[in-house]
Scaffold this motif. Structure first.
Motif, PDB file in Angstrom:
ATOM      1  N   LEU A   1       0.826  -1.214   0.000  1.00 13.90           N
ATOM      2  CA  LEU A   1       0.000   0.000   0.000  1.00 13.90           C
ATOM      3  C   LEU A   1       0.858   1.261   0.000  1.00 13.90           C
ATOM      4  O   LEU A   1       0.569   2.220  -0.732  1.00 13.90           O
ATOM      5  N   VAL A   2       1.915   1.266   0.812  1.00 19.01           N
ATOM      6  CA  VAL A   2       2.791   2.445   0.858  1.00 19.01           C
ATOM      7  C   VAL A   2       3.455   2.670  -0.500  1.00 19.01           C
ATOM      8  O   VAL A   2       3.564   3.810  -0.978  1.00 19.01           O
ATOM      9  N   LEU A   3       3.887   1.585  -1.140  1.00 14.33           N
ATOM     10  CA  LEU A   3       4.525   1.705  -2.453  1.00 14.33           C
ATOM     11  C   LEU A   3       3.556   2.272  -3.480  1.00 14.33           C
ATOM     12  O   LEU A   3       3.925   3.153  -4.272  1.00 14.33           O
ATOM     13  N   ILE A   4       2.322   1.795  -3.494  1.00 17.26           N
ATOM     14  CA  ILE A   4       1.333   2.298  -4.448  1.00 17.26           C
ATOM     15  C   ILE A   4       1.009   3.754  -4.164  1.00 17.26           C
ATOM     16  O   ILE A   4       0.908   4.579  -5.092  1.00 17.26           O
ATOM     17  N   ILE A   5       0.852   4.108  -2.893  1.00 17.27           N
ATOM     18  CA  ILE A   5       0.503   5.487  -2.541  1.00 17.27           C
ATOM     19  C   ILE A   5       1.583   6.465  -2.986  1.00 17.27           C
ATOM     20  O   ILE A   5       1.302   7.489  -3.613  1.00 17.27           O
ATOM     21  N   PHE A   6       2.848   6.137  -2.702  1.00 15.77           N
ATOM     22  CA  PHE A   6       3.924   7.067  -3.056  1.00 15.77           C
ATOM     23  C   PHE A   6       4.196   7.091  -4.558  1.00 15.77           C
ATOM     24  O   PHE A   6       4.462   8.155  -5.118  1.00 15.77           O
ATOM     25  N   SER A   7       4.127   5.950  -5.220  1.00 17.64           N
ATOM     26  CA  SER A   7       4.481   5.907  -6.640  1.00 17.64           C
ATOM     27  C   SER A   7       3.366   6.374  -7.557  1.00 17.64           C
ATOM     28  O   SER A   7       3.633   6.898  -8.645  1.00 17.64           O
ATOM     29  N   GLN A   8       2.103   6.206  -7.119  1.00 18.39           N
ATOM     30  CA  GLN A   8       0.992   6.521  -8.007  1.00 18.39           C
ATOM     31  C   GLN A   8       0.201   7.750  -7.564  1.00 18.39           C
ATOM     32  O   GLN A   8      -0.069   8.638  -8.369  1.00 18.39           O
ATOM     33  N   TYR A   9      -0.154   7.822  -6.297  1.00 16.24           N
ATOM     34  CA  TYR A   9      -1.030   8.904  -5.850  1.00 16.24           C
ATOM     35  C   TYR A   9      -0.262  10.167  -5.482  1.00 16.24           C
ATOM     36  O   TYR A   9      -0.559  11.253  -5.972  1.00 16.24           O
ATOM     37  N   VAL A  10       0.747  10.034  -4.617  1.00 13.54           N
ATOM     38  CA  VAL A  10       1.500  11.217  -4.193  1.00 13.54           C
ATOM     39  C   VAL A  10       2.248  11.829  -5.369  1.00 13.54           C
ATOM     40  O   VAL A  10       2.277  13.044  -5.553  1.00 13.54           O
ATOM     41  N   SER A  11       2.854  10.984  -6.217  1.00 14.89           N
ATOM     42  CA  SER A  11       3.641  11.492  -7.335  1.00 14.89           C
ATOM     43  C   SER A  11       2.783  12.232  -8.354  1.00 14.89           C
ATOM     44  O   SER A  11       3.248  13.181  -8.994  1.00 14.89           O
ATOM     45  N   HIS A  12       1.521  11.815  -8.498  1.00  8.12           N
ATOM     46  CA  HIS A  12       0.644  12.505  -9.442  1.00  8.12           C
ATOM     47  C   HIS A  12      -0.097  13.674  -8.786  1.00  8.12           C
ATOM     48  O   HIS A  12      -0.406  14.664  -9.442  1.00  8.12           O
ATOM     49  N   GLY A  13      -0.374  13.560  -7.497  1.00  4.24           N
ATOM     50  CA  GLY A  13      -1.077  14.650  -6.820  1.00  4.24           C
ATOM     51  C   GLY A  13      -0.172  15.822  -6.493  1.00  4.24           C
ATOM     52  O   GLY A  13      -0.625  16.968  -6.423  1.00  4.24           O
ATOM     53  N   TRP A  14       1.113  15.561  -6.296  1.00  6.84           N
ATOM     54  CA  TRP A  14       2.086  16.610  -5.959  1.00  6.84           C
ATOM     55  C   TRP A  14       3.014  16.758  -7.153  1.00  6.84           C
ATOM     56  O   TRP A  14       4.113  16.232  -7.183  1.00  6.84           O
ATOM     57  N   GLU A  15       2.538  17.484  -8.152  1.00 10.30           N
ATOM     58  CA  GLU A  15       3.217  17.524  -9.444  1.00 10.30           C
ATOM     59  C   GLU A  15       4.620  18.107  -9.344  1.00 10.30           C
ATOM     60  O   GLU A  15       5.535  17.674 -10.053  1.00 10.30           O
ATOM     61  N   SER A  16       4.821  19.085  -8.461  1.00  8.64           N
ATOM     62  CA  SER A  16       6.139  19.708  -8.361  1.00  8.64           C
ATOM     63  C   SER A  16       7.190  18.754  -7.793  1.00  8.64           C
ATOM     64  O   SER A  16       8.378  18.950  -7.993  1.00  8.64           O
ATOM     65  N   ARG A  17       6.753  17.718  -7.084  1.00  8.37           N
ATOM     66  CA  ARG A  17       7.678  16.735  -6.501  1.00  8.37           C
ATOM     67  C   ARG A  17       7.463  15.346  -7.114  1.00  8.37           C
ATOM     68  O   ARG A  17       7.846  14.343  -6.530  1.00  8.37           O
ATOM     69  N   ARG A  18       6.848  15.316  -8.290  1.00  5.74           N
ATOM     70  CA  ARG A  18       6.508  14.037  -8.912  1.00  5.74           C
ATOM     71  C   ARG A  18       7.739  13.168  -9.123  1.00  5.74           C
ATOM     72  O   ARG A  18       7.733  11.977  -8.824  1.00  5.74           O
ATOM     73  N   ALA A  19       8.817  13.772  -9.624  1.00  6.70           N
ATOM     74  CA  ALA A  19      10.004  12.987  -9.953  1.00  6.70           C
ATOM     75  C   ALA A  19      10.591  12.315  -8.711  1.00  6.70           C
ATOM     76  O   ALA A  19      11.028  11.156  -8.758  1.00  6.70           O
ATOM     77  N   ILE A  20      10.589  13.026  -7.575  1.00  3.90           N
ATOM     78  CA  ILE A  20      11.182  12.475  -6.355  1.00  3.90           C
ATOM     79  C   ILE A  20      10.411  11.252  -5.885  1.00  3.90           C
ATOM     80  O   ILE A  20      10.972  10.179  -5.663  1.00  3.90           O
ATOM     81  N   PHE A  21       9.097  11.394  -5.732  1.00  2.12           N
ATOM     82  CA  PHE A  21       8.302  10.287  -5.212  1.00  2.12           C
ATOM     83  C   PHE A  21       8.172   9.164  -6.235  1.00  2.12           C
ATOM     84  O   PHE A  21       8.085   7.985  -5.873  1.00  2.12           O
ATOM     85  N   ASN A  22       8.147   9.504  -7.508  1.00  3.12           N
ATOM     86  CA  ASN A  22       8.018   8.484  -8.540  1.00  3.12           C
ATOM     87  C   ASN A  22       9.299   7.657  -8.650  1.00  3.12           C
ATOM     88  O   ASN A  22       9.246   6.431  -8.792  1.00  3.12           O
ATOM     89  N   ARG A  23      10.443   8.305  -8.591  1.00  2.00           N
ATOM     90  CA  ARG A  23      11.719   7.613  -8.775  1.00  2.00           C
ATOM     91  C   ARG A  23      12.184   6.882  -7.529  1.00  2.00           C
ATOM     92  O   ARG A  23      12.885   5.865  -7.633  1.00  2.00           O
ATOM     93  N   PHE A  24      11.836   7.376  -6.366  1.00  2.00           N
ATOM     94  CA  PHE A  24      12.371   6.787  -5.136  1.00  2.00           C
ATOM     95  C   PHE A  24      11.289   6.182  -4.263  1.00  2.00           C
ATOM     96  O   PHE A  24      11.475   6.019  -3.058  1.00  2.00           O
TER      97      PHE A  24
END
Length: 525
Positions: free
Chosen positions: A195-218
Motif C-alpha cells: 500500500l505504501v509503495l502504491i501510494i507514493f508511486s501513483q497517488y502522491v507522485s501525481h497529486g504533488w506535481e512539483s515533486r513528482r520525480a522524487i516520489f516516482n523515482r524513489f
C-alpha cells in the motif's frame, strides 16, 4: 464540432519508442540521483539473491555460514555480469541476477544419492557445490556458442509483436507465486509495504506535481525504509512472541541468520570450494534451464528496451546478449553461485516504475553489488530485509513487465480471429501447463514425467514450469505456421521489419552500438 468529435474517436498512434520516459538508455540523471537510483536497483535485486541460496544451500548440507558465502558470491558475480551485459552485451538497463530456472536441476544434484554418504554437512556441501560447478560450466558453452556464432539471431529473427506479447507478459505474470503468496506469509508488514509503495508511486507522485520525480523515482526506497522500520518495531516490541516458526521466520527482522554468519570482509574467488566435477545427466538438465533462462531474459530485454524508450531490439543484439549471458553462467560456475543467471525481471519493472532507463544507473547498481558482496556484514544487513517486504515490491514490479508485453498489442490486428486464437491460446496455456506440473509434483510427490532417467524428468519439469517459455514457444510456432498469407499485417511484422537488421534503422546504432567501435570485431552480430 464535428471535427472535434472525429478527433476524439481517432485511436492512439503506434509508437516505436515509449513516450513519457524521463531518461532513455543513453541519457543519465545527475550523479546524486543516479547513485540513489543505482542503490534502489541493488535493493530490488537482493530478493532473488537471498531467496535462491535460502532454498538451495540447506538441501546441499550447508548452514547459515555457507548460505552467507553463496549470497556474497552470487552478488559478486551478478555485479560482474551486469557490467558485462550493459557494456558489451545488449547494452540495455538490465540487471543480471540469479535465475529460478536452475533451482530444479540444482536440487536434483543436492538430493542425489552420490552425496548422501557424506556425514559431515560442510563436506557434503563442498562436494555438492563442486558437482554443480562442473556441470554448470560445461553447460554454459551452449549459450556462448549459439550467441556469438549467431544461431540465436537466426532463431529469434521471426519474432513478431504478436509472439512478443505472451513472451513479455508471461515473463512477469509467470512469477506470480513470488508475489502475493509470499507477501501473505506476513500480511501485517507485506500488505502495508504494498500500500505504501502504491501510494507514493501513483497517488502522491501525481497529486504533488512539483515533486513528482522524487516520489516516482524513489518510491521503492521510501517504502522499504518505512516498512522495514515498522517491522523492526514489531520485532522489538515482542509482537511475534509465541507465534509459529514460519511466522517468526517471515516477519521478524532478526531471524535470517545472515548478519552473524557473514564475515566483515571476504572477496569471492574462482574454485573457492575445490576442483569442479562433471556428471553428464546434470549437464543435460542444466541445458534445459539455460534455454529457459535465455527465453526469459529475452522477454526482460524487450521490456527493458521499451521502458528505456529504445527501439525494438534487433535479433543480432539479442544474440550478442545471449552470448554474454553464457559467459556470465560460466563465471557463476567458476565462482560457485549454485545457480545460473538471467536478466532480472524485477529490475526491468523498476525501470518502468521510475521512468529512468539509463544504463549508467544500472552500472552504478553493479558497483553496489561488488561493494557489498566484499563487505559481508553491511551486505548481510541489507539482505536481511524480511521477504514479505520484497514480495510487496514484486507485486508492482512484475506487473509493470507484464504491462510492457500487453503494450505490443498496439502493433497487432485485434480484429483478426487468427490473432485472437494465437494470443488467447498461448497466454492460457502459458499459465495452465506450468500450474499442472507444479500441482502434480506437490500432490503426487513426483513430476508428471516420471522415468528412471532423473535428468530427463528435470528437463521436462524445467521447461514446462516456465510460463514464458511455454507461452512463447506456442505463440512463435503458431504465428510462423498458421495462415502465413495473412500473418504479416495481423501479427504486426511490418512494424518491426526495419529492426530485423542492425543497420536498417539509424536509431539502432544509437542505442545498441558497442563502445570504442568494437562492433567491427563482431561482424556476424
Amino acid at each position: 464540432m464535428a471535427v472535434e468529435k472525429a478527433d476524439e474517436l481517432v485511436p492512439h498512434p503506434v509508437k516505436d519508442q515509449l513516450p513519457g520516459v524521463d531518461f532513455c538508455v543513453t541519457s543519465c540523471p545527475n550523479w546524486a540521483e543516479a547513485v540513489l537510483l543505482g542503490f534502489q536497483h541493488y535493493l530490488v535485486m537482493l530478493g532473488a539473491a537471498v531467496i535462491i541460496p535460502t532454498i538451495l544451500v540447506p538441501e546441499m548440507g550447508g548452514g547459515n555460514y555457507e548460505k552467507a558465502q553463496v549470497i556474497q558470491t552470487l552478488l559478486f558475480v551478478s555485479g560482474i555480469n551486469t557490467l558485462l551485459q550493459s557494456c558489451l552485451g545488449t547494452r540495455l538497463p538490465v540487471v543480471m541476477g540469479g535465475s529460478f530456472a536452475f533451482i530444479i536441476p540444482t536440487l536434483s544434484i543436492a538430493r542425489s544419492s552420490r552425496y548422501s554418504y557424506y556425514l559431515d554437512p560442510h563436506e557434503r556441501f563442498r562436494e555438492t557445490m563442486r558437482g554443480i560447478q562442473g556441470s554448470l560450466m560445461v553447460a554454459s558453452v551452449f549459450p556462448v556458442l549459439i550467441g556469438f556464432l549467431g544461431f540465436w539471431r537466426i532463431a529469434v529473427r521471426y519474432i513478431s509483436p504478436l509472439a512478443a506479447v505472451p513472451l513479455v507478459t508471461l515473463t512477469g505474470l509467470g512469477l506470480f507465486r513470488f508475489g502475493f503468496p509470499q507477501l501473505a506469509n506476513c500480511v501485517e508488514i507485506g500488505l502495508p509495504g504494498l500500500l505504501v509503495l502504491i501510494i507514493f508511486s501513483q497517488y502522491v507522485s501525481h497529486g504533488w506535481e512539483s515533486r513528482r520525480a522524487i516520489f516516482n523515482r524513489f518510491a521503492v526506497l521510501i517504502s522499504v525504509v518505512i516498512v522495514w522500520v515498522f517491522a523492526e518495531i514489531l520485532t522489538v516490541s515482542g509482537a511475534y512472541r509465541g507465534k509459529s516458526p514460519l511466522t517468526q521466520l517471515s516477519c521478524r527482522t532478526d531471524r535470517s541468520g545472515l548478519l552473524s554468519a557473514s564475515p566483515w570482509i571476504r572477496v569471492p574467488y574462482p574454485f573457492q570450494w575445490g576442483r569442479p566435477c562433471v556428471n553428464a545427466g546434470d549437464v543435460f538438465a542444466y541445458l534445459a534451464a539455460i534455454f529457459v533462462a535465455l527465453v526469459e531474459s529475452m522477454g526482460t530485454f524487450i521490456a527493458a528496451s521499451r521502458f528505456g524508450s529504445a527501439t525494438p531490439v534487433p535479433p543480432s543484439i539479442l544474440s550478442r546478449g545471449a552470448g554474454w549471458q553464457g559467459i556470465g553462467i560460466l563465471l557463476g560456475g567458476m565462482f560457485g553461485t549454485a545457480t545460473g543467471f538471467t536478466a532480472s525481471v524485477e529490475n526491468a519493472g523498476l525501470v518502468g516504475l521510475t521512468r529512468v532507463g539509463s544504463r549508467r544507473v544500472v552500472q552504478i547498481s553493479a558497483a553496489f553489488m561488488l561493494f557489498f558482496s566484499v563487505l559481508g556484514k553491511f551486505g548481510a544487513l541489507l539482505a536481511s530485509i524480511p521477504l514479505p517486504i520484497v514480495a510487496a515490491l514484486y507485486c508492482l514490479l512484475f506487473a509493470y513487465v507484464s504491462s510492457a508485453g500487453l503494450g505490443f498489442l498496439q502493433f497487432c490486428n485485434l480484429n483478426s480471429f487468427r490473432t485472437k486464437f494465437i494470443l488467447g491460446f498461448s497466454l492460457f496455456m502459458g499459465l495452465s501447463v506450468p500450474q499442472y506440473f507444479i500441482d502434480h509434483s506437490h500432490i503426487s510427490g513426483h513430476d508428471p514425467v516420471h522415468t528412471r532417467a532423473i535428468w530427463f524428468n528435470d528437463i521436462m519439469q524445467v521447461i514446462f514450469t516456465s510460463s514464458a517459455t511455454v507461452g512463447f514457444v506456442l505463440a512463435y510456432f503458431l504465428d510462423c505456421t498458421l495462415a502465413r498469407s495473412h500473418s504479416r499485417r495481423d501479427s504486426g511484422r511490418h512494424w518491426w521489419a526495419k529492426f530485423r537488421y542492425y543497420d536498417k534503422d539509424s536509431r539502432s546504432e544509437e542505442f545498441y552500438a558497442l563502445p570504442f567501435n568494437l562492433n567491427k570485431f563482431f561482424p556476424s552480430l
